[in-house]
Scaffold this motif. Structure first.
Motif, mmCIF file in Angstrom:
data_model
loop_
_atom_site.group_PDB
_atom_site.id
_atom_site.type_symbol
_atom_site.label_atom_id
_atom_site.label_comp_id
_atom_site.label_asym_id
_atom_site.label_seq_id
_atom_site.Cartn_x
_atom_site.Cartn_y
_atom_site.Cartn_z
ATOM 1 N N THR A 61 0.799 -1.229 0.150
ATOM 2 C CA THR A 61 0.022 0.054 0.034
ATOM 3 C C THR A 61 0.838 1.335 0.166
ATOM 4 N N TYR A 85 0.356 5.177 0.882
ATOM 5 C CA TYR A 85 -0.302 6.309 1.478
ATOM 6 C C TYR A 85 0.550 7.871 0.961
ATOM 7 N N LYS A 116 -4.992 6.362 0.408
ATOM 8 C CA LYS A 116 -4.136 4.985 0.374
ATOM 9 C C LYS A 116 -4.545 4.360 -1.124
ATOM 10 N N SER A 156 -3.679 0.792 -3.062
ATOM 11 C CA SER A 156 -3.250 -0.638 -2.752
ATOM 12 C C SER A 156 -2.863 -1.457 -4.165
#
Length: 338
Positions: free
Chosen positions: A98, A100, A107, A109
């Motif tokens: 992930t 951020y 966020k 993924s």
């Protein structure tokens, strides 16, 4: 009309502790005609936080980057400023994690064999990855202007994405990533293994970048239309199908039956068959057949023998493998290796 002369840097800064930063990237000119048609560089990096082998390719208005990274730390810091505004076609080939971004509090993924499009003008944030796991990726970046010109009148999903980009808003093509198709895999492998030079290489890579854009746009448009009648009613249902695919590929040389695979992945045979076709646009064993032949082509191109490939991928005989390979690609394995 003379192109403006602007040297562009695609560097990203990475840190393992937030204080000592290293830059990984390619300084290139996306506009000056005097430079080579295709700028390509492959480098290996070794840092306290990880090891990487990265290939970067610069074309007019397009930047391609792919490689393998093994992170020695589970959390890293990333930042990218003063770079050209680009739209990223992202493909996670193996591994996941992930990212951020503190700038837009979002966020992102990345899971194995998944894909999406991302517009992220600036980055300052953290990434979480499994340490000592191989993370393989492939990315195509179009300049903002080039992408907007290509996306015009190409369907509602891509148009909404383009509207956000034109307005300068951070955006993803969709909140949920979608599985990579074998057409995408094949397109990516053909770019990695490209043997053309000069102007032909430029034309080939440009065409393949646009082909990937088309394949992604098509996949997300189809996803929107199929969502209404989905047999997968929950996140758990989808997770079971993804688990089934992962198990199937790990045991491609000796695959289980449909009933065994359904039981192993925590679903029933009906949902497995319907859900697999819904997510991957193929039957369970049709998908497996495409995977084995795609993998066979990679192994043959890297020098493996026909007998070795046939055995490793679970074919009952070299003849059976050769027949399946020719039916799929129009040439025999031996002809491919000539």
């Amino acid at each position: 009309m003379q192109r403006k002369k602007t040297v562009s840097s695609m560097a990203m800064s990475i840190s393992g502790n937030g204080s000592q930063w290293v830059d990984i990237g390619l300084e290139m000119d996306l506009f000056i005609p005097a430079v080579p048609l295709v700028i390509e560089r492959t480098e290996k990096y070794s840092f306290p936080f990880g090891d990487a082998a990265v290939t970067q390719i610069g074309l007019p208005d397009i930047y391609i980057v792919y490689g393998d990274i093994i992170f020695k730390r589970s959390r890293l810091h990333f930042r990218a400023f003063d770079v050209p505004e680009m739209v990223e076609l992202h493909f996670a080939l193996s591994g996941g994690g992930t990212l951020y971004n503190a700038i837009n509090n979002k966020k992102y993924s990345f899971a194995p064999l998944m894909q999406n499009m991302i517009y992220m003008p600036y980055l300052d944030g953290t990434g979480d990855y499994r340490s000592h796991e191989n993370y393989r990726f492939f990315e195509v970046h179009f300049t903002k202007e080039r992408f907007l010109s290509l996306a015009k009148d190409c369907g509602p999903v891509l148009q909404l994405f383009a509207d956000d980009i034109a307005a300068g808003r951070y955006a993803q093509l969709a909140e949920e990533n979608l599985p990579m198709s074998f057409a995408m895999h094949h397109c990516i492998q053909s770019m990695i293994n490209c043997t053309y030079t000069g102007g032909l290489k430029l034309l080939f890579l440009q065409s393949k970048c646009i082909e990937l854009l088309v394949l992604q746009a098509e996949a997300f448009e189809q996803s929107v239309h199929k969502r209404q009648s989905s047999v997968l009613k929950s996140a758990h249902d989808k997770e079971c199908i993804y688990n089934a695919r992962a198990y199937l590929l790990r045991h491609a040389d000796a695959p289980p039956s449909l009933s065994e695979l359904a039981k192993l992945s925590g679903t029933n045979e009906f949902k497995l068959k319907k859900g697999f076709r819904e997510l991957f646009h193929n039957s369970v064993f049709g998908y497996l057949n495409d995977y084995r032949l795609s993998r066979a082509r990679e192994l043959l191109s890297s020098g493996s023998t026909i007998k070795q490939v046939a055995g490793d991928l679970g074919y009952s005989s070299v003849q059976h493998f050769s027949t399946a390979f020719k039916k799929k690609y129009g040439v025999t394995p031996g002809r491919l290796q000539e």
